[in-house]
Motif scaffolding. Sequence first.
Motif, PDB file in Angstrom:
ATOM      1  N   VAL A   1      78.629  79.323  30.772  1.00  0.00           N
ATOM      2  CA  VAL A   1      78.648  78.508  30.132  1.00  0.00           C
ATOM      3  C   VAL A   1      76.995  78.702  29.305  1.00  0.00           C
ATOM      4  N   THR A   2      77.028  78.514  27.582  1.00  0.00           N
ATOM      5  CA  THR A   2      75.615  79.163  27.295  1.00  0.00           C
ATOM      6  C   THR A   2      75.032  78.494  26.613  1.00  0.00           C
ATOM      7  N   ASP A   3      76.150  77.054  26.379  1.00  0.00           N
ATOM      8  CA  ASP A   3      75.568  75.548  25.782  1.00  0.00           C
ATOM      9  C   ASP A   3      75.795  74.376  26.461  1.00  0.00           C
ATOM     10  N   VAL A   4      74.181  73.388  25.669  1.00  0.00           N
ATOM     11  CA  VAL A   4      75.351  71.905  26.279  1.00  0.00           C
ATOM     12  C   VAL A   4      74.879  71.565  25.167  1.00  0.00           C
ATOM     13  N   PHE A   5      75.468  70.754  24.916  1.00  0.00           N
ATOM     14  CA  PHE A   5      75.432  69.182  24.146  1.00  0.00           C
ATOM     15  C   PHE A   5      75.102  67.840  24.339  1.00  0.00           C
ATOM     16  N   MET A   6      73.994  67.301  24.421  1.00  0.00           N
ATOM     17  CA  MET A   6      74.366  66.256  25.594  1.00  0.00           C
ATOM     18  C   MET A   6      74.751  64.854  24.445  1.00  0.00           C
ATOM     19  N   GLY A   7      74.366  64.828  23.421  1.00  0.00           N
ATOM     20  CA  GLY A   7      74.829  63.658  22.221  1.00  0.00           C
ATOM     21  C   GLY A   7      73.283  62.480  22.475  1.00  0.00           C
ATOM     22  N   GLU A   8      73.953  61.773  21.314  1.00  0.00           N
ATOM     23  CA  GLU A   8      72.886  60.699  20.496  1.00  0.00           C
ATOM     24  C   GLU A   8      72.756  59.579  21.856  1.00  0.00           C
ATOM     25  N   SER A   9      73.972  59.070  22.991  1.00  0.00           N
ATOM     26  CA  SER A   9      74.083  58.446  23.044  1.00  0.00           C
ATOM     27  C   SER A   9      73.600  58.640  25.586  1.00  0.00           C
ATOM     28  N   LEU A  10      73.272  59.890  25.473  1.00  0.00           N
ATOM     29  CA  LEU A  10      74.619  60.164  26.883  1.00  0.00           C
ATOM     30  C   LEU A  10      72.568  59.696  27.238  1.00  0.00           C
ATOM     31  N   THR A  11      72.566  58.824  28.306  1.00  0.00           N
ATOM     32  CA  THR A  11      71.315  58.488  28.843  1.00  0.00           C
ATOM     33  C   THR A  11      70.997  59.251  30.228  1.00  0.00           C
ATOM     34  N   SER A  12      72.283  59.365  31.138  1.00  0.00           N
ATOM     35  CA  SER A  12      71.733  59.733  32.785  1.00  0.00           C
ATOM     36  C   SER A  12      72.358  61.078  33.184  1.00  0.00           C
ATOM     37  N   ILE A  13      72.258  62.124  33.486  1.00  0.00           N
ATOM     38  CA  ILE A  13      72.795  62.937  34.218  1.00  0.00           C
ATOM     39  C   ILE A  13      72.539  63.228  35.684  1.00  0.00           C
ATOM     40  N   PRO A  14      73.309  64.110  36.259  1.00  0.00           N
ATOM     41  CA  PRO A  14      73.245  63.407  37.880  1.00  0.00           C
ATOM     42  C   PRO A  14      72.702  64.723  38.315  1.00  0.00           C
ATOM     43  N   GLN A  15      72.066  64.940  39.117  1.00  0.00           N
ATOM     44  CA  GLN A  15      71.653  65.878  40.714  1.00  0.00           C
ATOM     45  C   GLN A  15      72.607  67.591  40.276  1.00  0.00           C
ATOM     46  N   TYR A  16      72.141  68.486  40.204  1.00  0.00           N
ATOM     47  CA  TYR A  16      72.804  69.624  40.197  1.00  0.00           C
ATOM     48  C   TYR A  16      73.334  70.306  39.416  1.00  0.00           C
ATOM     49  N   PHE A  17      72.719  69.094  37.963  1.00  0.00           N
ATOM     50  CA  PHE A  17      73.669  69.221  36.266  1.00  0.00           C
ATOM     51  C   PHE A  17      74.020  70.683  35.812  1.00  0.00           C
ATOM     52  N   ALA A  18      73.314  71.651  35.947  1.00  0.00           N
ATOM     53  CA  ALA A  18      73.468  72.878  35.227  1.00  0.00           C
ATOM     54  C   ALA A  18      72.552  73.727  36.624  1.00  0.00           C
ATOM     55  N   TYR A  19      72.861  73.413  37.359  1.00  0.00           N
ATOM     56  CA  TYR A  19      72.049  74.096  38.714  1.00  0.00           C
ATOM     57  C   TYR A  19      72.290  75.460  38.852  1.00  0.00           C
ATOM     58  N   GLY A  20      71.434  76.402  38.381  1.00  0.00           N
ATOM     59  CA  GLY A  20      71.857  77.839  38.761  1.00  0.00           C
ATOM     60  C   GLY A  20      73.133  78.483  37.215  1.00  0.00           C
ATOM     61  N   PHE A  21      72.895  77.788  36.361  1.00  0.00           N
ATOM     62  CA  PHE A  21      74.156  78.824  35.030  1.00  0.00           C
ATOM     63  C   PHE A  21      73.168  79.204  34.471  1.00  0.00           C
ATOM     64  N   THR A  22      73.927  80.763  35.179  1.00  0.00           N
ATOM     65  CA  THR A  22      72.356  81.814  34.553  1.00  0.00           C
ATOM     66  C   THR A  22      72.996  82.453  33.129  1.00  0.00           C
ATOM     67  N   ALA A  23      73.510  81.697  32.433  1.00  0.00           N
ATOM     68  CA  ALA A  23      74.007  82.245  31.228  1.00  0.00           C
ATOM     69  C   ALA A  23      73.767  81.084  29.891  1.00  0.00           C
ATOM     70  N   LEU A  24      73.646  80.005  30.206  1.00  0.00           N
ATOM     71  CA  LEU A  24      72.913  78.962  29.807  1.00  0.00           C
ATOM     72  C   LEU A  24      71.475  79.590  28.516  1.00  0.00           C
ATOM     73  N   THR A  25      71.825  79.481  27.188  1.00  0.00           N
ATOM     74  CA  THR A  25      70.056  79.669  26.327  1.00  0.00           C
ATOM     75  C   THR A  25      70.246  78.470  25.769  1.00  0.00           C
ATOM     76  N   ASN A  26      71.023  77.325  25.553  1.00  0.00           N
ATOM     77  CA  ASN A  26      70.645  76.532  24.501  1.00  0.00           C
ATOM     78  C   ASN A  26      71.255  74.841  24.693  1.00  0.00           C
ATOM     79  N   VAL A  27      70.402  74.449  24.794  1.00  0.00           N
ATOM     80  CA  VAL A  27      70.824  72.555  24.821  1.00  0.00           C
ATOM     81  C   VAL A  27      70.448  72.216  24.216  1.00  0.00           C
TER      82      VAL A  27
END
Length: 340
Positions: free
Chosen positions: A77-103
């Motif tokens: 996974v390289t990108d995460v788009f949360m959106g304008e309505s997201l209010t909560s994300i859990p523990q370890y949501f993207a823990y260890g996503f070593t390819a993630l560059t953009n949020v």
Amino acid sequence: LIIKQPEATIGYDENGNEKLEYGDEDGNILYDSHGRRYDYGDGKVLDFRATALPEGAVVKTVSADTLAKGNGGNATVTDVFMGESLTSIPQYFAYGFTALTNVVWSPVLASMGTAPFKGCTKMRSDIVIPPTMATIPQMAFQNCSAVRNVILHDGIRTIVSDAFNGCSSITNVTPFLPRSLSSLGASAFYGCSNLQTPLELGFGTNEVGEAITVSLGVTANYAWTFRDCSKLPSIKYGPGILNNTPWQFTRNSLKIGFIEFGPNINTVWEGLGSYGKTSLSNVVVKYTGTFAFPPELGNRSSGQGSCHGNAFYGLTGVREITWSGYFTYAATLEANPFRG
């Protein structure tokens, strides 16, 4: 997830609970009632934007089984788009996503579980914490070593331990730190070795104009809050700081040129000078009471403060120490706070 779309298929999750699923025209599942986003086959984009959901559906929270189902890591996974309505994300949501560059952050995000982005070593997008979030959780961005900028807001009250520990590329935190802050955990900025924003802490006031007391966390008798932040240019403690927690600056004072202790700090601990490794030239102590050297001479019941031996040890570049109060002095050579 608020669902108003009737053409959903019914399925079951791993616990046998009924859930709703939305699919595309090819039959691929895109969303389920947990708010989980299934990508389109490339495995690289996770999108929680409301515009991509079926009509009438809004992702407000994301369940703990989202993405890697917690603490599993993901190398695609390289990108995460949360959106304008997201209010909560859990523990370890993207823990260890070593390819993630953009949020892309939600402007109404209000809560995150433990370590949601820990170990995202390639994440380069700015960390943007909205005014709706009061707490930055433990290990939230630990070892996100490519991030350069952090944008905070007044409204943040708590930064838990290790929140930005190991973020070695951060150069700027705005503001640093929010006036609303009332709790700062141990090792919160440990290892932010490129951080160059002047630190101001303890200058906030409440609704009636009183200073907001900032609790500084300690783990195993050490704070290490700013340890190895070797490029901090200056530190100012306001009325909301009652004491300088021991060892906050150990091994980190290489570039600090100015430190101001606020009027309510009546204890100066050892370790400030990192044993000679410093460019500190000016120190201001605003406490107007009596300081005792060494601390055994202090009498807290009478409001007397204390200065520990080696407090200023080895600060060879210091040109001026401005002391608002006065002190009694009976230190031995070994306990001399100004030794060296």
